[in-house]
Design a protein around this motif. Structure first.
Motif, mmCIF file in Angstrom:
data_model
loop_
_atom_site.group_PDB
_atom_site.id
_atom_site.type_symbol
_atom_site.label_atom_id
_atom_site.label_comp_id
_atom_site.label_asym_id
_atom_site.label_seq_id
_atom_site.Cartn_x
_atom_site.Cartn_y
_atom_site.Cartn_z
ATOM 1 N N ARG A 76 34.553 50.378 73.285
ATOM 2 C CA ARG A 76 33.635 49.483 72.570
ATOM 3 C C ARG A 76 32.993 50.148 71.349
ATOM 4 N NH1 ARG A 76 30.616 46.154 77.494
ATOM 5 N NH2 ARG A 76 32.541 45.424 78.474
ATOM 6 N N LEU A 77 33.754 51.027 70.729
ATOM 7 C CA LEU A 77 33.302 51.657 69.488
ATOM 8 C C LEU A 77 33.949 50.993 68.271
ATOM 9 C CD1 LEU A 77 33.434 55.431 70.534
ATOM 10 C CD2 LEU A 77 31.477 53.883 70.589
ATOM 11 N N LEU A 78 35.102 50.383 68.483
ATOM 12 C CA LEU A 78 35.786 49.622 67.439
ATOM 13 C C LEU A 78 36.002 48.195 67.904
ATOM 14 C CD1 LEU A 78 38.698 51.871 66.039
ATOM 15 C CD2 LEU A 78 36.569 51.274 64.882
ATOM 16 N N GLU A 79 36.076 47.292 66.921
ATOM 17 C CA GLU A 79 36.389 45.900 67.217
ATOM 18 C C GLU A 79 37.432 45.419 66.224
ATOM 19 O OE1 GLU A 79 33.896 41.761 67.855
ATOM 20 O OE2 GLU A 79 33.012 43.703 68.397
ATOM 21 N N ILE A 80 38.331 44.548 66.689
ATOM 22 C CA ILE A 80 39.358 43.968 65.828
ATOM 23 C C ILE A 80 39.090 42.477 65.721
ATOM 24 C CG2 ILE A 80 41.825 43.611 65.485
ATOM 25 C CD1 ILE A 80 42.302 46.003 67.376
ATOM 26 N N GLU A 81 39.023 41.995 64.496
ATOM 27 C CA GLU A 81 38.796 40.576 64.259
ATOM 28 C C GLU A 81 39.681 40.136 63.108
ATOM 29 O OE1 GLU A 81 35.143 37.588 63.053
ATOM 30 O OE2 GLU A 81 34.688 39.422 64.173
ATOM 31 N N GLY A 82 40.727 39.397 63.449
ATOM 32 C CA GLY A 82 41.684 38.981 62.430
ATOM 33 C C GLY A 82 42.355 40.197 61.805
ATOM 34 N N ASP A 83 42.240 40.282 60.483
ATOM 35 C CA ASP A 83 42.872 41.371 59.724
ATOM 36 C C ASP A 83 42.044 42.650 59.714
ATOM 37 O OD1 ASP A 83 44.718 42.504 57.648
ATOM 38 O OD2 ASP A 83 42.936 42.294 56.383
ATOM 39 N N ARG A 84 40.814 42.591 60.203
ATOM 40 C CA ARG A 84 39.898 43.714 59.999
ATOM 41 C C ARG A 84 39.613 44.489 61.281
ATOM 42 N NH1 ARG A 84 38.818 43.495 54.822
ATOM 43 N NH2 ARG A 84 37.659 45.443 54.980
ATOM 44 N N ILE A 85 39.456 45.799 61.084
ATOM 45 C CA ILE A 85 39.041 46.708 62.158
ATOM 46 C C ILE A 85 37.746 47.357 61.711
ATOM 47 C CG2 ILE A 85 39.641 48.783 63.485
ATOM 48 C CD1 ILE A 85 42.590 48.162 62.933
ATOM 49 N N TYR A 86 36.719 47.282 62.545
ATOM 50 C CA TYR A 86 35.418 47.802 62.129
ATOM 51 C C TYR A 86 34.671 48.406 63.314
ATOM 52 C CZ TYR A 86 33.976 43.184 63.851
ATOM 53 O OH TYR A 86 33.791 42.061 64.613
ATOM 54 N N LEU A 87 33.701 49.258 62.980
ATOM 55 C CA LEU A 87 32.879 49.890 64.003
ATOM 56 C C LEU A 87 31.911 48.874 64.602
ATOM 57 C CD1 LEU A 87 31.977 53.235 62.180
ATOM 58 C CD2 LEU A 87 33.443 53.037 64.196
ATOM 59 N N THR A 88 31.751 48.928 65.918
ATOM 60 C CA THR A 88 30.724 48.128 66.572
ATOM 61 C C THR A 88 29.360 48.772 66.323
ATOM 62 O OG1 THR A 88 30.878 49.411 68.609
ATOM 63 C CG2 THR A 88 32.355 47.505 68.401
ATOM 64 N N GLU A 89 28.317 48.143 66.814
ATOM 65 C CA GLU A 89 26.977 48.721 66.686
ATOM 66 C C GLU A 89 26.937 50.103 67.313
ATOM 67 O OE1 GLU A 89 23.473 48.552 64.876
ATOM 68 O OE2 GLU A 89 24.776 46.802 64.959
ATOM 69 N N LEU A 90 27.544 50.227 68.508
ATOM 70 C CA LEU A 90 27.601 51.532 69.173
ATOM 71 C C LEU A 90 28.466 52.498 68.375
ATOM 72 C CD1 LEU A 90 26.950 53.337 71.612
ATOM 73 C CD2 LEU A 90 28.938 52.335 72.781
ATOM 74 N N GLY A 91 29.558 51.993 67.802
ATOM 75 C CA GLY A 91 30.436 52.824 66.995
ATOM 76 C C GLY A 91 29.753 53.381 65.764
ATOM 77 N N LEU A 92 28.886 52.559 65.139
ATOM 78 C CA LEU A 92 28.128 53.046 63.988
ATOM 79 C C LEU A 92 27.195 54.181 64.399
ATOM 80 C CD1 LEU A 92 27.292 49.637 62.291
ATOM 81 C CD2 LEU A 92 28.652 51.466 61.276
ATOM 82 N N ASP A 93 26.623 54.058 65.608
ATOM 83 C CA ASP A 93 25.744 55.119 66.110
ATOM 84 C C ASP A 93 26.511 56.419 66.332
ATOM 85 O OD1 ASP A 93 23.802 53.213 66.131
ATOM 86 O OD2 ASP A 93 23.679 53.000 68.300
ATOM 87 N N LEU A 94 27.775 56.300 66.747
ATOM 88 C CA LEU A 94 28.579 57.477 67.113
ATOM 89 C C LEU A 94 29.716 57.693 66.119
ATOM 90 C CD1 LEU A 94 28.827 56.733 70.961
ATOM 91 C CD2 LEU A 94 27.228 58.281 69.818
ATOM 92 N N CYS A 95 29.479 57.303 64.858
ATOM 93 C CA CYS A 95 30.571 57.264 63.875
ATOM 94 C C CYS A 95 31.272 58.598 63.681
ATOM 95 C CB CYS A 95 30.061 56.720 62.551
ATOM 96 S SG CYS A 95 28.725 57.689 61.810
ATOM 97 N N ASN A 96 30.539 59.702 63.698
ATOM 98 C CA ASN A 96 31.181 60.995 63.443
ATOM 99 C C ASN A 96 32.224 61.340 64.493
ATOM 100 O OD1 ASN A 96 29.779 61.481 61.075
ATOM 101 N ND2 ASN A 96 28.098 62.530 62.098
ATOM 102 N N SER A 97 31.935 61.001 65.744
ATOM 103 C CA SER A 97 32.901 61.290 66.806
ATOM 104 C C SER A 97 34.117 60.373 66.699
ATOM 105 C CB SER A 97 32.255 61.153 68.190
ATOM 106 O OG SER A 97 31.779 59.843 68.392
ATOM 107 N N VAL A 98 33.941 59.196 66.089
ATOM 108 C CA VAL A 98 35.074 58.301 65.854
ATOM 109 C C VAL A 98 35.915 58.829 64.700
ATOM 110 C CG1 VAL A 98 35.762 55.967 65.183
ATOM 111 C CG2 VAL A 98 33.828 56.293 66.742
#
Length: 393
Positions: free
Chosen positions: A358-380
């Motif tokens: 639950r650090l990334l989400e896929i919606e249509g053509d786009r892949i983006y960080l979730t709220e939790l992913g933004l918090d842990l972005c460096n580890s992603v």
């Protein structure tokens, strides 16, 4: 058809070096600044001859340092050199960084006349004690005076820079800063978390994350307070009409910083001035950071000291970790169009892993960080490095 280009102009001067700053900048007298501006203008004209026929300029960012410390005549000459050397798009975003206390009505009018249509004002905090701790040269009252002058002169696109997690800061004082600034209604707010950088006075005091009690320095906020500050920023600013569009940046609708978006989307940009970096095509390069060398070598039109020819792997890495900084993430179709291969061929394992976590989400053509992913972005981000070492492609 000409390609799009962003310009960055570096002004390495400030009234006084802040305690946390590791940028290439520092105080200098008038003659030093005069010599630099003359050399910079020569470089602008030289680079215009090299790139002006191929590119049209979509954004200009005059940063530093404190560019607003320059004389009005110097600002006009730099602006004229840019206009004479490059074709500027009619709607080009032209930003100048401003520090409170370094401009008056006359200088602001000169900036506007020179074509500058966006200001980025360095506030950092509305608490005078916190400003003093940071080594800022101004008070909140002086910031507000500068901000109100900018509005009177007619600037309709203003960013305010803020810093969180500074020594002695509390959750309550940060919320007070956010609310006070939001009520002024700037179009854009940048809210960065303090990073203790080597070579700064702050590093000497806080490099080991410990307070220098002998100097009676306040402690850095604890992890829980820092987490609360980080979490509250988006929620609070959202109430005032600001949308988070990048990890540390918030804007009212239509006022996202085009120049910075260009960096995160890997558009071509040309850095001019001391230590300025560039990305043109598949090559990154930067100017010397040595002032004397910059002045001397510019006469020979040779001030580039670092060049890196990017591999496909380098560019794929940058596409991912820069693109994922944006809250709308990256486009699968754009990845395939740029690199002529499927993103799943390169990163299927990593993407599936982070979706499950639950650090990334896929919606249509786009892949983006979730709220939790933004918090842990460096580890992603680290998992998207060295793509060709992690796959068989």
């Amino acid at each position: 058809m000409k390609k799009k280009l962003e310009l960055y102009i570096h002004i390495p001067f400030c009234a006084r070096k802040c305690a946390y700053c590791d940028f290439l900048s520092g105080p200098a007298d008038f003659s030093y600044r005069k010599q630099y501006v003359e050399t910079l203008i020569t470089e602008i004209y030289d680079m215009g001859k090299e790139y002006g026929e191929t590119y049209e300029v979509s954004t200009v960012f005059i940063g530093g340092g404190t560019p607003s410390i320059l004389e009005e005549e110097q600002i006009i000459k730099i602006a004229e050199a840019i206009k004479n050397s490059f074709e500027l798009l009619e709607d080009a975003e032209i930003t100048m960084e401003v520090n409170p206390g370094t401009v008056d009505d006359s200088k602001l009018r000169t900036m506007k006349k020179a074509g500058i249509n966006r200001l980025s004002i360095g506030l950092q905090s509305v608490d005078d004690g916190e400003l003093k701790m940071l080594g800022r040269i101004h008070t909140f009252a002086e910031f507000k005076e500068t901000y109100e002058k900018a509005r009177r002169v007619g600037f309709k696109n203003v960013n305010v820079d803020l810093i969180s997690a500074i020594p002695g800061q509390t959750y309550e004082s940060w919320i007070n800063t956010l609310e006070t600034v939001a009520l002024l209604e700037p179009e854009h707010i940048s809210a960065y978390s303090l990073i203790i950088e080597e070579g700064t006075p702050f590093y000497e005091k806080y490099g080991n994350n410990e307070c220098d009690t002998k100097n009676e320095m306040p402690s850095l906020p604890d992890e829980e307070t820092e987490r609360m500050i980080y979490k509250a920023t988006e929620t609070f600013l959202h109430k005032y009409g600001y949308r988070r569009y990048e990890i540390s940046n918030y804007a009212k609708n239509g006022f996202e910083c085009k120049h910075n978006l260009g960096y995160w989307e890997r558009k071509d940009y040309l850095g001019l001035g001391l230590g300025a970096a560039s990305l043109i095509g598949h090559e990154r390069f930067s100017n010397t950071s040595d002032y004397n060398l910059y002045i001397q070598r510019n006469k020979e039109k040779d001030i580039c000291v670092e060049k890196q020819n990017l591999t496909t792997g380098d560019e794929i890495e940058e596409f991912m970790f820069l693109g994922l900084r944006k809250t709308n993430g990256i486009s699968v179709a754009e990845f395939e169009q740029t690199f002529h291969r499927s993103i799943w061929e390169v990163y299927e394992k990593q993407i599936n892993k982070f979706v499950e976590e639950r650090l990334l989400e896929i919606e249509g053509d786009r892949i983006y960080l979730t709220e939790l992913g933004l918090d842990l972005c460096n580890s992603v981000f680290v998992d998207f490095l060295d793509p060709f070492e992690q796959t068989d492609c």
